[in-house]
Structure formats: structure tokens, C-alpha cells
Design a protein around this motif. Structure first.
Motif, PDB file in Angstrom:
ATOM      1  N   LEU A  66       0.987  -1.240  -0.058  1.00 18.09           N
ATOM      2  CA  LEU A  66      -0.097   0.079   0.066  1.00 18.09           C
ATOM      3  C   LEU A  66       0.772   1.230  -0.005  1.00 18.09           C
ATOM      4  O   LEU A  66       0.369   2.188  -0.562  1.00 18.09           O
ATOM      5  N   GLN A  67       2.063   1.250   0.533  1.00 19.22           N
ATOM      6  CA  GLN A  67       2.904   2.377   0.559  1.00 19.22           C
ATOM      7  C   GLN A  67       3.478   2.783  -0.615  1.00 19.22           C
ATOM      8  O   GLN A  67       4.058   3.569  -0.983  1.00 19.22           O
ATOM      9  N   LYS A  68       3.343   1.868  -1.850  1.00 15.54           N
ATOM     10  CA  LYS A  68       3.672   2.042  -3.028  1.00 15.54           C
ATOM     11  C   LYS A  68       2.600   2.643  -3.987  1.00 15.54           C
ATOM     12  O   LYS A  68       2.613   2.978  -5.306  1.00 15.54           O
ATOM     13  N   VAL A  69       1.455   2.923  -3.342  1.00 17.23           N
ATOM     14  CA  VAL A  69       0.179   3.352  -4.268  1.00 17.23           C
ATOM     15  C   VAL A  69       0.562   5.050  -4.371  1.00 17.23           C
ATOM     16  O   VAL A  69       0.626   5.765  -3.211  1.00 17.23           O
ATOM     17  N   ASN A  70       0.241   5.355  -5.570  1.00 16.15           N
ATOM     18  CA  ASN A  70       0.382   6.906  -5.665  1.00 16.15           C
ATOM     19  C   ASN A  70      -1.096   7.432  -5.380  1.00 16.15           C
ATOM     20  O   ASN A  70      -1.876   7.158  -6.071  1.00 16.15           O
ATOM     21  N   THR A  71      -1.049   8.374  -4.695  1.00 19.16           N
ATOM     22  CA  THR A  71      -2.412   9.096  -4.254  1.00 19.16           C
ATOM     23  C   THR A  71      -3.088  10.068  -5.566  1.00 19.16           C
ATOM     24  O   THR A  71      -4.032  10.315  -5.543  1.00 19.16           O
ATOM     25  N   ALA A  72      -2.187  10.354  -6.489  1.00 22.99           N
ATOM     26  CA  ALA A  72      -2.534  11.404  -7.258  1.00 22.99           C
ATOM     27  C   ALA A  72      -1.813  11.153  -8.547  1.00 22.99           C
ATOM     28  O   ALA A  72      -0.922  11.700  -9.057  1.00 22.99           O
ATOM     29  N   PRO A  73      -2.125  10.041  -9.346  1.00 23.34           N
ATOM     30  CA  PRO A  73      -1.560   9.310 -10.437  1.00 23.34           C
ATOM     31  C   PRO A  73      -1.909  10.434 -11.505  1.00 23.34           C
ATOM     32  O   PRO A  73      -3.065  11.268 -11.624  1.00 23.34           O
ATOM     33  N   THR A  74      -1.017  10.742 -12.671  1.00 21.63           N
ATOM     34  CA  THR A  74      -1.251  11.175 -13.791  1.00 21.63           C
ATOM     35  C   THR A  74      -2.193  10.374 -14.690  1.00 21.63           C
ATOM     36  O   THR A  74      -1.936   9.299 -14.980  1.00 21.63           O
ATOM     37  N   LEU A  75      -3.249  11.193 -15.154  1.00 22.99           N
ATOM     38  CA  LEU A  75      -4.228  10.369 -15.852  1.00 22.99           C
ATOM     39  C   LEU A  75      -4.110  11.018 -17.323  1.00 22.99           C
ATOM     40  O   LEU A  75      -3.772  12.188 -17.469  1.00 22.99           O
ATOM     41  N   PRO A  76      -4.516  10.066 -18.409  1.00 27.12           N
ATOM     42  CA  PRO A  76      -4.211  10.446 -19.555  1.00 27.12           C
ATOM     43  C   PRO A  76      -5.380  11.409 -19.905  1.00 27.12           C
ATOM     44  O   PRO A  76      -6.451  11.490 -19.518  1.00 27.12           O
ATOM     45  N   SER A  77      -5.346  12.148 -20.902  1.00 29.67           N
ATOM     46  CA  SER A  77      -6.129  13.232 -21.465  1.00 29.67           C
ATOM     47  C   SER A  77      -7.176  12.383 -22.462  1.00 29.67           C
ATOM     48  O   SER A  77      -6.363  11.808 -23.478  1.00 29.67           O
ATOM     49  N   LEU A  78      -8.357  12.654 -22.306  1.00 27.73           N
ATOM     50  CA  LEU A  78      -9.250  11.931 -23.230  1.00 27.73           C
ATOM     51  C   LEU A  78      -9.758  13.364 -24.234  1.00 27.73           C
ATOM     52  O   LEU A  78     -10.864  12.923 -25.039  1.00 27.73           O
ATOM     53  N   ASP A  79      -9.248  14.438 -24.226  1.00 33.64           N
ATOM     54  CA  ASP A  79      -9.576  15.470 -25.115  1.00 33.64           C
ATOM     55  C   ASP A  79      -9.640  15.075 -26.731  1.00 33.64           C
ATOM     56  O   ASP A  79     -10.460  15.425 -27.413  1.00 33.64           O
ATOM     57  N   ILE A  80      -8.624  14.249 -27.025  1.00 38.46           N
ATOM     58  CA  ILE A  80      -8.342  13.915 -28.477  1.00 38.46           C
ATOM     59  C   ILE A  80      -9.632  13.015 -28.831  1.00 38.46           C
ATOM     60  O   ILE A  80     -10.098  13.102 -29.756  1.00 38.46           O
ATOM     61  N   LEU A  81      -9.802  11.848 -27.941  1.00 38.08           N
ATOM     62  CA  LEU A  81     -10.797  11.077 -28.113  1.00 38.08           C
ATOM     63  C   LEU A  81     -12.113  11.752 -28.326  1.00 38.08           C
ATOM     64  O   LEU A  81     -12.954  11.394 -29.146  1.00 38.08           O
ATOM     65  N   ILE A  82     -12.382  12.560 -27.395  1.00 35.56           N
ATOM     66  CA  ILE A  82     -13.757  13.286 -27.464  1.00 35.56           C
ATOM     67  C   ILE A  82     -13.771  14.025 -28.784  1.00 35.56           C
ATOM     68  O   ILE A  82     -14.777  14.190 -29.279  1.00 35.56           O
ATOM     69  N   ARG A  83     -12.702  14.769 -29.134  1.00 33.89           N
ATOM     70  CA  ARG A  83     -13.043  15.536 -30.278  1.00 33.89           C
ATOM     71  C   ARG A  83     -13.299  14.673 -31.548  1.00 33.89           C
ATOM     72  O   ARG A  83     -13.743  15.098 -32.455  1.00 33.89           O
ATOM     73  N   ARG A  84     -12.642  13.514 -31.594  1.00 31.72           N
ATOM     74  CA  ARG A  84     -12.749  12.309 -32.837  1.00 31.72           C
ATOM     75  C   ARG A  84     -14.247  12.169 -32.742  1.00 31.72           C
ATOM     76  O   ARG A  84     -14.680  11.913 -33.871  1.00 31.72           O
ATOM     77  N   ILE A  85     -14.413  11.560 -31.690  1.00 32.15           N
ATOM     78  CA  ILE A  85     -15.869  11.186 -31.656  1.00 32.15           C
ATOM     79  C   ILE A  85     -16.898  12.303 -31.917  1.00 32.15           C
ATOM     80  O   ILE A  85     -17.864  12.141 -32.706  1.00 32.15           O
ATOM     81  N   ASP A  86     -16.578  13.624 -31.429  1.00 32.05           N
ATOM     82  CA  ASP A  86     -17.658  14.773 -32.079  1.00 32.05           C
ATOM     83  C   ASP A  86     -17.574  15.011 -33.570  1.00 32.05           C
ATOM     84  O   ASP A  86     -18.519  15.063 -34.187  1.00 32.05           O
ATOM     85  N   GLN A  87     -16.370  14.668 -33.978  1.00 30.77           N
ATOM     86  CA  GLN A  87     -16.237  14.955 -35.626  1.00 30.77           C
ATOM     87  C   GLN A  87     -16.983  13.993 -36.209  1.00 30.77           C
ATOM     88  O   GLN A  87     -17.758  14.165 -37.393  1.00 30.77           O
ATOM     89  N   GLN A  88     -17.050  12.658 -35.790  1.00 29.73           N
ATOM     90  CA  GLN A  88     -17.721  11.522 -36.325  1.00 29.73           C
ATOM     91  C   GLN A  88     -19.170  11.850 -36.276  1.00 29.73           C
ATOM     92  O   GLN A  88     -19.966  11.502 -37.164  1.00 29.73           O
ATOM     93  N   MET A  89     -19.379  12.165 -35.276  1.00 27.96           N
ATOM     94  CA  MET A  89     -21.053  12.297 -34.927  1.00 27.96           C
ATOM     95  C   MET A  89     -21.327  13.472 -35.744  1.00 27.96           C
ATOM     96  O   MET A  89     -22.512  13.388 -36.366  1.00 27.96           O
ATOM     97  N   GLN A  90     -20.606  14.607 -36.092  1.00 33.10           N
ATOM     98  CA  GLN A  90     -21.198  15.810 -36.806  1.00 33.10           C
ATOM     99  C   GLN A  90     -21.045  15.320 -38.296  1.00 33.10           C
ATOM    100  O   GLN A  90     -22.242  15.657 -39.161  1.00 33.10           O
ATOM    101  N   LEU A  91     -20.460  14.351 -38.682  1.00 32.62           N
ATOM    102  CA  LEU A  91     -20.515  13.834 -40.001  1.00 32.62           C
ATOM    103  C   LEU A  91     -21.983  13.038 -40.398  1.00 32.62           C
ATOM    104  O   LEU A  91     -22.350  12.848 -41.488  1.00 32.62           O
TER     105      LEU A  91
END
Length: 98
Positions: A66-91
Motif C-alpha cells: 500500500l505504501q507504493k500506491v500513488n494518491t495522485a496519479p497522472t491521468l491520460p487526457s481524453l480530449d483527443i478522443l472526445i474531439r474525434r467522436i464529436d467529429q464523427q458524430m457531426q458527419l
């Protein structure tokens, strides 16, 4: 090593306080507080529990893990994925009829 019922209750409460504090620190992204609390719990366990017991060793191993657990990990950004989904939906949106 035998301890009195009063000593047992005191030890149990001290361990629970440290574990609960570590849990709070984890949820609230307080890395150092979590580490300090887990370390304190580990010291209590080492000082007062039989070290040749398999269950106690499993407790110790869990505290170390448990002492090896990071309480604030860096999370990946989902912005690119959201933009791609939005673009496909717009089409695929039908133009509104007049």
C-alpha cells in the motif's frame, strides 16, 4: 507474546486509526499523510504482533504494498478522443428540415 485485553483494545484502536487515516489520505490525494499513517501502522504491527505468524506477515506485506500506491496519479487526457467522436458524430447528423 501475550497481551492483556486492555492492551489488545488499545493496539487495535491505534491500528484502526492509522488505517482509517491512510484511507482518508488516499481519497484526498495526501501522499505523505498516507505514507506516514501506513508506516505507523507497520511499526505498531512489528512491535506488538508475532512476526513468525503467516497472517501477520500477510498484513505486513499488504502495508508495504500500500505504501507504493500513488494518491495522485497522472491521468491520460481524453480530449483527443472526445474531439474525434464529436467529429464523427457531426458527419452523421442529418440537416434539419425547414
Amino acid at each position: 507474546m501475550m497481551i492483556s485485553p486492555d492492551q489488545f483494545m488499545l493496539l487495535k484502536n491505534q491500528l484502526l486509526v492509522q488505517i482509517n487515516l491512510a484511507e482518508w489520505a488516499l481519497v484526498n490525494h495526501q501522499q505523505q499523510l498516507m505514507l506516514d499513517s501506513l508506516s505507523q501502522a507497520q511499526h505498531l504491527a512489528i512491535a506488538h504482533l508475532p512476526q513468525r505468524n503467516r497472517e501477520v506477515q500477510a498484513i505486513q506485506d499488504t502495508l508495504v504494498l500500500l505504501q507504493k500506491v500513488n494518491t495522485a496519479p497522472t491521468l491520460p487526457s481524453l480530449d483527443i478522443l472526445i474531439r474525434r467522436i464529436d467529429q464523427q458524430m457531426q458527419l452523421h447528423i442529418k440537416p434539419a428540415s425547414s
